[in-house]
Write a protein that holds these residues in place. Structure first.
Motif, PDB file in Angstrom:
ATOM      1  N   SER A  31      42.421 -73.633   8.684  1.00  0.00           N
ATOM      2  CA  SER A  31      43.792 -74.223   9.650  1.00  0.00           C
ATOM      3  C   SER A  31      44.797 -73.420   9.326  1.00  0.00           C
ATOM      4  O   SER A  31      45.613 -74.144  10.106  1.00  0.00           O
ATOM      5  CB  SER A  31      43.785 -76.083   9.137  1.00  0.00           C
ATOM      6  N   LEU A  32      45.239 -72.938   8.076  1.00  0.00           N
ATOM      7  CA  LEU A  32      46.215 -72.089   8.161  1.00  0.00           C
ATOM      8  C   LEU A  32      46.942 -71.233   8.973  1.00  0.00           C
ATOM      9  O   LEU A  32      47.681 -70.290   8.907  1.00  0.00           O
ATOM     10  CB  LEU A  32      46.406 -72.125   6.521  1.00  0.00           C
ATOM     11  N   THR A  33      46.110 -70.925   9.364  1.00  0.00           N
ATOM     12  CA  THR A  33      45.807 -69.542  10.218  1.00  0.00           C
ATOM     13  C   THR A  33      45.918 -69.246  11.750  1.00  0.00           C
ATOM     14  O   THR A  33      46.554 -68.645  12.616  1.00  0.00           O
ATOM     15  CB  THR A  33      44.785 -68.314   9.969  1.00  0.00           C
ATOM     16  N   GLY A 284      35.751 -70.230  13.370  1.00  0.00           N
ATOM     17  CA  GLY A 284      37.001 -69.438  12.889  1.00  0.00           C
ATOM     18  C   GLY A 284      37.291 -68.238  12.642  1.00  0.00           C
ATOM     19  O   GLY A 284      38.367 -67.799  13.894  1.00  0.00           O
ATOM     20  N   MET A 285      35.793 -67.444  13.144  1.00  0.00           N
ATOM     21  CA  MET A 285      36.494 -65.795  13.564  1.00  0.00           C
ATOM     22  C   MET A 285      37.054 -65.525  15.424  1.00  0.00           C
ATOM     23  O   MET A 285      37.623 -64.629  15.354  1.00  0.00           O
ATOM     24  CB  MET A 285      35.599 -65.033  13.071  1.00  0.00           C
ATOM     25  N   ASN A 286      35.819 -66.683  15.825  1.00  0.00           N
ATOM     26  CA  ASN A 286      36.129 -66.334  16.941  1.00  0.00           C
ATOM     27  C   ASN A 286      37.578 -67.123  17.060  1.00  0.00           C
ATOM     28  O   ASN A 286      38.462 -66.215  18.007  1.00  0.00           O
ATOM     29  CB  ASN A 286      34.866 -67.679  18.188  1.00  0.00           C
ATOM     30  N   MET A 287      38.337 -67.226  16.483  1.00  0.00           N
ATOM     31  CA  MET A 287      39.526 -68.165  17.225  1.00  0.00           C
ATOM     32  C   MET A 287      40.739 -67.037  16.455  1.00  0.00           C
ATOM     33  O   MET A 287      42.090 -66.693  16.598  1.00  0.00           O
ATOM     34  CB  MET A 287      39.889 -69.060  16.399  1.00  0.00           C
ATOM     35  N   LEU A 288      40.203 -66.259  15.526  1.00  0.00           N
ATOM     36  CA  LEU A 288      41.208 -65.188  15.165  1.00  0.00           C
ATOM     37  C   LEU A 288      41.130 -64.435  15.885  1.00  0.00           C
ATOM     38  O   LEU A 288      41.633 -63.009  15.501  1.00  0.00           O
ATOM     39  CB  LEU A 288      40.923 -64.605  13.575  1.00  0.00           C
ATOM     40  N   SER A 289      39.923 -63.814  16.571  1.00  0.00           N
ATOM     41  CA  SER A 289      40.024 -62.976  17.705  1.00  0.00           C
ATOM     42  C   SER A 289      39.636 -61.499  16.589  1.00  0.00           C
ATOM     43  O   SER A 289      39.240 -60.571  17.492  1.00  0.00           O
ATOM     44  CB  SER A 289      40.802 -62.368  18.066  1.00  0.00           C
ATOM     45  N   PHE A 293      31.268 -56.997  16.127  1.00  0.00           N
ATOM     46  CA  PHE A 293      30.372 -56.393  14.980  1.00  0.00           C
ATOM     47  C   PHE A 293      30.989 -56.753  13.294  1.00  0.00           C
ATOM     48  O   PHE A 293      30.471 -56.588  12.471  1.00  0.00           O
ATOM     49  CB  PHE A 293      31.041 -54.816  15.310  1.00  0.00           C
ATOM     50  N   TYR A 294      32.736 -57.099  13.477  1.00  0.00           N
ATOM     51  CA  TYR A 294      32.925 -57.477  11.399  1.00  0.00           C
ATOM     52  C   TYR A 294      32.918 -59.222  11.556  1.00  0.00           C
ATOM     53  O   TYR A 294      32.114 -58.988  10.116  1.00  0.00           O
ATOM     54  CB  TYR A 294      34.624 -57.646  12.308  1.00  0.00           C
TER      55      TYR A 294
END
Length: 318
Positions: A31-33, A284-289, A293-294
């Protein structure tokens, strides 16, 4: 009565405090990112994405409680979607497609269970083999192409809502209650804990361990088939690559929720929370693009940490 209730609440807090705090910490971080993370639309999306993982993980929890593993569930998800699409394509309608898809999932679980229980083959080896076999079978009807002939009722499961809540979420809640009650409040559940915790004690108690193993692999196959129905409904098609690596997410959800890989310890409540952690992490990782592989590296590390904590817990108990 009050003291018993308070003791129960204290036990629950001790059991689930760590994973609940982990879930909250992930939500706070994302939520912060990203400003859009805490939106109602995004959380609805998370719950819908978690549905397939959670239901598959419910079945996986039963298997792991026995000290076994089922790596074929991702392939069963794909087969289930394709079976439903092919039957609908024959013009049989929604109800026959639904029943035969569920039967196919249970049959694939039955095969895994018989190979493991009756031929005494390690479940890891059996389900690695059937993961490949089932993945090959799913491509036979279409030559590897997706099947698009889906019934409107089938699609409605993943697209429509009931009382303002997506139907797919209702399905998860109902299956959670059914699996939780079956595990925590029935003789079958108690036999599962005993068999996974101490196989010799289970045999001396008169439990048919082989039959238990077969039934539980059938439950795993059935849960994966339901996941396949939901996934194909959301995708509006049956994809031959559906369910890829979902077995890892299901294992991670169960282990994060406190299910011990050595068997005999675990709950459906913990598995549901573990599935939410995986869902929040993926979203969350998808929203941060974050590159895919990461994401695989992060999820692999999460599984390693969960297994390490499980091993340390067993060492402390020892």
């Amino acid at each position: 009565m009050t003291s018993n209730r308070q003791a129960y609440l204290r036990t629950m807090m001790r059991q689930y405090a760590g994973i609940v705090l982990s879930l909250v910490a992930l939500c706070v971080f994302f939520s912060l990112t990203n400003d859009r993370f805490l939106s109602v639309a995004n959380f609805t999306n998370i719950f819908q994405q978690v549905a397939v993982i959670a239901i598959t993980a419910f079945g996986m929890t039963w298997v792991i409680l026995l000290g076994e593993i089922d790596l074929s569930v991702g392939s069963i998800i794909a087969v289930a979607g394709m079976v439903g699409a092919q039957i609908i394509g024959l013009g049989w309608g929604f109800a026959p497609a639904l029943m035969l898809t569920l039967a196919a999932g249970a049959a694939m679980g039955l095969f895994n269970g018989v190979m493991t229980a009756k031929l005494l083959l390690p479940s890891f080896i059996v389900t690695v083999a059937t993961m490949s076999i089932f993945r090959g079978l799913v491509s036979l009807p279409t030559g590897g192409a997706p099947a698009m002939n889906m019934d409107p009722t089938w699609i409605a499961i993943g697209a429509n809502s009931f009382l303002g809540v997506p139907i797919i979420i209702w399905v998860v809640l109902v299956l959670f209650v059914v699996n939780h009650v079956a595990l925590a409040h029935t003789t079958f559940g108690r036999k599962t804990y005993l068999t996974g915790g101490n196989r010799e004690a289970a045999l001396y108690s008169g439990i048919n361990v082989d039959a238990m193993k077969i039934r539980i692999f059938m439950i795993s196959g059935l849960m994966a088939a339901i996941s396949g129905i939901l996934l194909s409904s959301r995708l509006y098609s049956a994809q031959t690559n559906a369910g890829m690596s979902y077995e890892l997410d299901a294992i991670a959800a169960a282990v994060l929720g406190g299910t011990s890989l050595s068997g005999g310890v675990g709950t459906m409540v913990g598995t549901l929370i573990g599935a939410l952690i995986i869902g929040v992490l993926n979203n969350g990782m998808n929203m941060l693009s974050v590159p895919y592989f990461y994401q695989l590296i992060v999820k692999g590390l999460v599984i390693l940490i969960a297994v390490y904590l499980d091993v340390r817990s067993k060492q402390r108990q020892g």
